[in-house]
Enzyme design. Structure first.
Site, PDB file in Angstrom:
ATOM      1  N   LYS A  20     -12.126  48.185 -43.475  1.00 32.71           N
ATOM      2  CA  LYS A  20     -12.645  46.651 -42.831  1.00 32.71           C
ATOM      3  C   LYS A  20     -13.734  47.023 -43.962  1.00 32.71           C
ATOM      4  O   LYS A  20     -14.222  47.473 -44.516  1.00 32.71           O
ATOM      5  CB  LYS A  20     -13.028  47.414 -41.842  1.00 32.71           C
ATOM      6  CG  LYS A  20     -11.580  46.818 -40.805  1.00 32.71           C
ATOM      7  CD  LYS A  20     -12.437  46.800 -38.912  1.00 32.71           C
ATOM      8  CE  LYS A  20     -10.887  47.751 -38.353  1.00 32.71           C
ATOM      9  NZ  LYS A  20     -11.553  46.940 -36.978  1.00 32.71           N
ATOM     10  N   TYR A  60      -3.597  40.512 -35.889  1.00 35.13           N
ATOM     11  CA  TYR A  60      -3.932  40.940 -34.512  1.00 35.13           C
ATOM     12  C   TYR A  60      -3.649  40.064 -33.540  1.00 35.13           C
ATOM     13  O   TYR A  60      -4.400  40.133 -33.256  1.00 35.13           O
ATOM     14  CB  TYR A  60      -5.434  40.878 -34.735  1.00 35.13           C
ATOM     15  CG  TYR A  60      -6.751  41.932 -35.621  1.00 35.13           C
ATOM     16  CD1 TYR A  60      -6.333  43.519 -35.087  1.00 35.13           C
ATOM     17  CD2 TYR A  60      -7.311  41.807 -36.566  1.00 35.13           C
ATOM     18  CE1 TYR A  60      -6.965  44.098 -35.436  1.00 35.13           C
ATOM     19  CE2 TYR A  60      -8.060  42.496 -37.192  1.00 35.13           C
ATOM     20  CZ  TYR A  60      -7.887  44.230 -36.381  1.00 35.13           C
ATOM     21  OH  TYR A  60      -8.421  44.716 -36.311  1.00 35.13           O
ATOM     22  N   ARG A  96      -5.242  58.113 -35.823  1.00 31.85           N
ATOM     23  CA  ARG A  96      -6.545  57.595 -35.014  1.00 31.85           C
ATOM     24  C   ARG A  96      -6.993  58.788 -34.337  1.00 31.85           C
ATOM     25  O   ARG A  96      -8.463  57.984 -34.182  1.00 31.85           O
ATOM     26  CB  ARG A  96      -5.365  57.107 -33.578  1.00 31.85           C
ATOM     27  CG  ARG A  96      -4.208  56.498 -33.841  1.00 31.85           C
ATOM     28  CD  ARG A  96      -4.852  54.918 -34.015  1.00 31.85           C
ATOM     29  NE  ARG A  96      -5.324  54.225 -32.629  1.00 31.85           N
ATOM     30  CZ  ARG A  96      -5.497  53.550 -32.380  1.00 31.85           C
ATOM     31  NH1 ARG A  96      -6.055  52.081 -33.922  1.00 31.85           N
ATOM     32  NH2 ARG A  96      -6.477  52.773 -31.334  1.00 31.85           N
ATOM     33  N   THR A 102     -11.890  52.580 -30.085  1.00 27.18           N
ATOM     34  CA  THR A 102     -12.359  51.672 -30.697  1.00 27.18           C
ATOM     35  C   THR A 102     -13.698  50.960 -30.630  1.00 27.18           C
ATOM     36  O   THR A 102     -15.301  50.716 -31.652  1.00 27.18           O
ATOM     37  CB  THR A 102     -11.263  50.550 -30.075  1.00 27.18           C
ATOM     38  OG1 THR A 102      -9.995  50.774 -29.581  1.00 27.18           O
ATOM     39  CG2 THR A 102     -11.376  48.959 -30.700  1.00 27.18           C
ATOM     40  N   ARG A 113     -15.444  56.420 -37.103  1.00 25.63           N
ATOM     41  CA  ARG A 113     -15.955  56.081 -36.562  1.00 25.63           C
ATOM     42  C   ARG A 113     -17.221  56.435 -35.696  1.00 25.63           C
ATOM     43  O   ARG A 113     -18.440  56.012 -35.637  1.00 25.63           O
ATOM     44  CB  ARG A 113     -15.084  54.864 -35.564  1.00 25.63           C
ATOM     45  CG  ARG A 113     -14.700  53.755 -35.786  1.00 25.63           C
ATOM     46  CD  ARG A 113     -13.438  53.851 -35.190  1.00 25.63           C
ATOM     47  NE  ARG A 113     -13.111  52.184 -35.465  1.00 25.63           N
ATOM     48  CZ  ARG A 113     -11.494  51.793 -34.402  1.00 25.63           C
ATOM     49  NH1 ARG A 113     -11.439  51.910 -33.757  1.00 25.63           N
ATOM     50  NH2 ARG A 113     -10.974  50.632 -35.463  1.00 25.63           N
ATOM     51  N   ASN A 123     -16.011  48.109 -37.101  1.00 25.38           N
ATOM     52  CA  ASN A 123     -16.418  49.541 -36.968  1.00 25.38           C
ATOM     53  C   ASN A 123     -15.345  50.658 -38.280  1.00 25.38           C
ATOM     54  O   ASN A 123     -14.661  51.689 -38.236  1.00 25.38           O
ATOM     55  CB  ASN A 123     -15.506  49.570 -35.408  1.00 25.38           C
ATOM     56  CG  ASN A 123     -14.053  48.864 -35.426  1.00 25.38           C
ATOM     57  OD1 ASN A 123     -13.786  48.387 -36.044  1.00 25.38           O
ATOM     58  ND2 ASN A 123     -13.566  49.130 -33.922  1.00 25.38           N
ATOM     59  N   HIS A 126      -9.296  50.230 -39.670  1.00 26.30           N
ATOM     60  CA  HIS A 126      -8.046  50.347 -38.743  1.00 26.30           C
ATOM     61  C   HIS A 126      -7.414  51.263 -39.315  1.00 26.30           C
ATOM     62  O   HIS A 126      -7.276  51.902 -40.053  1.00 26.30           O
ATOM     63  CB  HIS A 126      -7.313  48.594 -39.886  1.00 26.30           C
ATOM     64  CG  HIS A 126      -6.467  48.610 -38.512  1.00 26.30           C
ATOM     65  ND1 HIS A 126      -5.894  48.206 -37.129  1.00 26.30           N
ATOM     66  CD2 HIS A 126      -5.170  48.546 -38.717  1.00 26.30           C
ATOM     67  CE1 HIS A 126      -4.945  48.490 -37.108  1.00 26.30           C
ATOM     68  NE2 HIS A 126      -4.543  49.004 -38.001  1.00 26.30           N
ATOM     69  N   GLU A 137       2.815  46.252 -39.647  1.00 27.46           N
ATOM     70  CA  GLU A 137       1.694  46.388 -39.995  1.00 27.46           C
ATOM     71  C   GLU A 137       1.926  46.799 -42.123  1.00 27.46           C
ATOM     72  O   GLU A 137       1.237  46.015 -42.358  1.00 27.46           O
ATOM     73  CB  GLU A 137       0.545  46.822 -39.952  1.00 27.46           C
ATOM     74  CG  GLU A 137       0.309  46.686 -38.195  1.00 27.46           C
ATOM     75  CD  GLU A 137      -0.642  47.682 -37.394  1.00 27.46           C
ATOM     76  OE1 GLU A 137      -1.480  49.137 -38.435  1.00 27.46           O
ATOM     77  OE2 GLU A 137      -0.935  46.790 -36.654  1.00 27.46           O
TER      78      GLU A 137
HETATM   79  N1  UDP Z   1     -12.557  44.581 -30.998  1.00 27.55           N
HETATM   80  C1  UDP Z   1     -14.152  43.937 -31.017  1.00 27.55           C
HETATM   81  N2  UDP Z   1     -14.112  43.869 -29.686  1.00 27.55           N
HETATM   82  C2  UDP Z   1     -13.471  43.678 -28.364  1.00 27.55           C
HETATM   83  C3  UDP Z   1     -12.220  45.224 -28.742  1.00 27.55           C
HETATM   84  C4  UDP Z   1     -11.588  45.409 -30.316  1.00 27.55           C
HETATM   85  O1  UDP Z   1     -14.245  43.387 -31.798  1.00 27.55           O
HETATM   86  O2  UDP Z   1     -13.947  44.357 -27.222  1.00 27.55           O
HETATM   87  C5  UDP Z   1     -12.433  44.500 -32.404  1.00 27.55           C
HETATM   88  C6  UDP Z   1     -12.889  46.011 -33.093  1.00 27.55           C
HETATM   89  O3  UDP Z   1     -13.200  45.771 -34.644  1.00 27.55           O
HETATM   90  C7  UDP Z   1     -11.297  46.836 -32.909  1.00 27.55           C
HETATM   91  C8  UDP Z   1     -10.666  45.177 -33.221  1.00 27.55           C
HETATM   92  O4  UDP Z   1     -10.899  44.720 -32.538  1.00 27.55           O
HETATM   93  O5  UDP Z   1     -11.080  47.611 -34.209  1.00 27.55           O
HETATM   94  C9  UDP Z   1      -8.401  45.578 -32.471  1.00 27.55           C
HETATM   95  O6  UDP Z   1      -8.873  45.998 -31.536  1.00 27.55           O
HETATM   96  P1  UDP Z   1      -8.091  47.625 -30.774  1.00 27.55           P
HETATM   97  O7  UDP Z   1      -8.332  47.350 -29.474  1.00 27.55           O
HETATM   98  O8  UDP Z   1      -6.549  47.167 -31.576  1.00 27.55           O
HETATM   99  O9  UDP Z   1      -8.240  48.308 -31.503  1.00 27.55           O
HETATM  100  P2  UDP Z   1      -8.190  49.298 -32.332  1.00 27.55           P
HETATM  101  O10 UDP Z   1      -6.686  49.721 -32.717  1.00 27.55           O
HETATM  102  O11 UDP Z   1      -9.061  49.118 -34.038  1.00 27.55           O
HETATM  103  O12 UDP Z   1      -8.927  50.853 -32.469  1.00 27.55           O
END
Ligand code: UDP
Length: 160
Positions: A20, A60, A96, A102, A113, A123, A126, A137
């Protein structure tokens, strides 16, 4: 299971990983690439780009009704990202696991992370959360002609 899914299973499994904008600014690209390489995964797509808001909104899409959606799109368009496709056995789940959760506060040391950041809204990385998301994607971020599969000489030392 469609044809594409069959084509992308086992050692052909692929995931979409993006460093990111904060990860690029904070110079984590090299280490992220290095850890995927060291693990034994194959880099099949790689580019630096400033993603458009349209692309990011679509990327997203599942979060379109969440309160953080607009901030997320703004964050992700605030600078260039490194978009990558990595290939290998169970690369989606392993990617993952390498990423952490997350929220960085829930992420173990040793994960990207867990090691590189402190807030969910910054964070650094992705990674696709399922094989189906990965397919969606990858086709969103890459043209077929930008992906380079090939035989790698170390294969017999990675796979039984
Ligand atoms: N995110 C955020 N606040 C939240 C949840 C998610 O800012 O409460 C952001 C965070 O950068 C995250 C992205 O949105 O990586 C996508 O969310 P997702 O739940 O898909 O998480 P990921 O798969 O990236 O762990």
């Amino acid at each position: 299971l469609d044809l594409d899914t069959l084509r992308w299973t086992g050692v052909k499994e692929r995931t979409f990983i993006a460093v990111k904008p904060d990860g690029v600014q904070r110079k984590r690209v090299g280490e992220i690439v290095q850890r995927f390489e060291k693990k034994g995964f194959k880099l099949v797509g790689f580019k630096l780009l400033k993603a458009s808001k349209d692309l990011l909104r679509e990327h997203y899409w599942e979060h379109r009704n969440r309160p953080f959606y607009n901030r997320l799109v703004t964050y992700m368009s605030s600078g260039p990202v490194v978009a990558m496709v990595w290939q290998g056995q169970d690369v989606v789940k392993t990617g993952r696991d390498m990423m952490g959760k997350t929220n960085p506060i829930d992420s173990m040391p040793g994960t990207f992370r867990g090691d590189f950041c402190v807030e969910m809204g910054r964070n650094v990385i992705h990674g696709s959360d399922s094989v189906e998301s990965a397919q969606r994607e990858i086709s969103l971020w890459f043209k077929e002609s930008e992906l380079c599969d090939r035989e790698v000489c170390s294969n017999n030392w990675i796979y039984d």
